[in-house]
Scaffold this motif. Structure first.
Motif, short mmCIF file in Angstrom:
data_model
loop_
_atom_site.label_atom_id
_atom_site.label_comp_id
_atom_site.label_asym_id
_atom_site.label_seq_id
_atom_site.Cartn_x
_atom_site.Cartn_y
_atom_site.Cartn_z
N MET A 213 -41.13 57.72 14.75
CA MET A 213 -39.98 58.47 15.28
C MET A 213 -38.94 57.53 15.87
O MET A 213 -37.73 57.76 15.73
N THR A 214 -39.39 56.46 16.50
CA THR A 214 -38.45 55.48 17.05
C THR A 214 -37.64 54.81 15.95
O THR A 214 -36.41 54.67 16.04
N ARG A 215 -38.32 54.40 14.88
CA ARG A 215 -37.61 53.78 13.76
C ARG A 215 -36.62 54.76 13.13
O ARG A 215 -35.48 54.39 12.81
N ASN A 216 -37.04 56.00 12.92
CA ASN A 216 -36.14 57.00 12.31
C ASN A 216 -34.91 57.24 13.17
O ASN A 216 -33.79 57.37 12.65
N MET A 217 -35.11 57.30 14.49
CA MET A 217 -33.97 57.55 15.37
C MET A 217 -33.02 56.37 15.37
O MET A 217 -31.79 56.52 15.35
N ARG A 218 -33.58 55.16 15.36
CA ARG A 218 -32.72 53.98 15.31
C ARG A 218 -31.94 53.92 14.00
O ARG A 218 -30.74 53.60 14.00
N ASP A 219 -32.62 54.25 12.90
CA ASP A 219 -31.93 54.27 11.61
C ASP A 219 -30.78 55.28 11.62
O ASP A 219 -29.69 55.02 11.10
N MET A 220 -31.04 56.45 12.18
CA MET A 220 -30.02 57.50 12.25
C MET A 220 -28.81 57.02 13.04
O MET A 220 -27.65 57.19 12.63
N LEU A 221 -29.05 56.38 14.19
CA LEU A 221 -27.94 55.91 15.02
C LEU A 221 -27.22 54.72 14.40
O LEU A 221 -26.01 54.57 14.56
N HIS A 222 -27.96 53.89 13.67
CA HIS A 222 -27.30 52.78 12.96
C HIS A 222 -26.27 53.30 11.95
O HIS A 222 -25.22 52.68 11.75
N ARG A 223 -26.59 54.41 11.32
CA ARG A 223 -25.67 54.96 10.31
C ARG A 223 -24.33 55.39 10.91
O ARG A 223 -23.35 55.53 10.20
N LEU A 224 -24.30 55.58 12.21
CA LEU A 224 -23.04 55.97 12.87
C LEU A 224 -22.07 54.79 12.98
O LEU A 224 -20.89 55.01 13.23
#
Length: 250
Positions: A213-224
């Motif tokens: 979940m941490t990796r997924n959230m970081r990936d999501m925020l990186h896309r911003l």
């Protein structure tokens, strides 16, 4: 016409326009895209028309300088090249242009010192065949064949827009560029750590899923592709939520 007196823009010629609103909106469309010379051929019920100025929405200079003519032939007499706009095939052996290539041709001819005019017909019936015969070429529009009739002012707008593209290009009056620089990686990672600490404090993560979940959230925020301002704003919002939760805690 001599090259010294040729208009530097295409001349918009409205043949027997009926509605004052259409004349005013055509003037507005012209002014939107840098055109100013309008010629009116026998406007129905005379000229000036009540309501035209209000429909022009500030483009009154186009209306006030409009020239009146009794016939289309008189209106094009001092021009070197004339387009006729029509939505239907007229059986006349003339070159047919879309609005964009027509304005390319216009731009080239005006650059050579020629005067170029564009004839627009009546609201209900368009140009008569004899009026089309005055033109060197035809402009028609790639519209739906089931509904090909364009409002007079809309037709003027399409042509005026394409003319302006030839003159100034497609540069927009403003852009959506960032007003804050991209965030440094250190700022982004620090924000991630702060966010994850606060989520941990409220038991957001199931014990066996925290790493994914941490990796997924970081990936999501990186896309911003966050800016420095984005990071500050998000960090402040999370801080406010966390402090509010602590204040409410008994």
């Amino acid at each position: 016409m001599t090259t010294q007196t040729a208009p530097k823009h295409p001349v918009i010629i409205l043949v027997e326009p009926q509605m004052a609103e259409n004349i005013g909106m055509a003037a507005r469309a012209m002014a939107n895209f840098g055109l100013s010379e309008m010629r009116l051929v026998s406007p129905r019920n005379g000229w000036p028309k009540k309501g035209a100025h209000s429909a022009a929405s500030g483009a009154t200079h186009v209306l006030e300088n409009a020239k009146l003519y009794d016939t289309a032939r008189e209106a094009v007499a001092d021009l070197n090249f004339v387009f006729a706009t029509t939505a239907r095939e007229r059986g006349q052996m003339k070159r047919v242009f879309g609005p964009e290539p027509a304005m390319q041709e216009t731009h080239s001819r005006i650059g050579e010192g020629q005067g170029v005019g564009i004839l627009f017909g009546r609201e209900r019936t368009g140009l008569e065949n004899d009026e089309v015969s005055l033109a060197d070429a035809i402009i028609t529009f790639p519209v739906d064949a089931k509904f090909s009739s364009l409002n007079l002012a809309q037709a003027v707008l399409l042509v005026s827009y394409e003319w302006n593209k030839r003159v100034v290009g497609e540069a927009l009056p403003f852009g959506g560029e960032r007003r804050s620089p991209p965030a440094l990686r250190e700022q982004v990672l620090s924000f991630f750590e702060y966010l994850e600490e606060e989520l941990e404090a409220v038991n957001f993560y199931p014990p066996d899923k925290k790493p994914s979940m941490t990796r997924n959230m970081r990936d999501m925020l990186h896309r911003l592709e966050m800016t420095e301002q984005d990071v500050r704003t998000l960090r402040g919002a999370i801080r406010a939520l966390a402090e509010g939760r602590r204040l409410r805690k008994p």
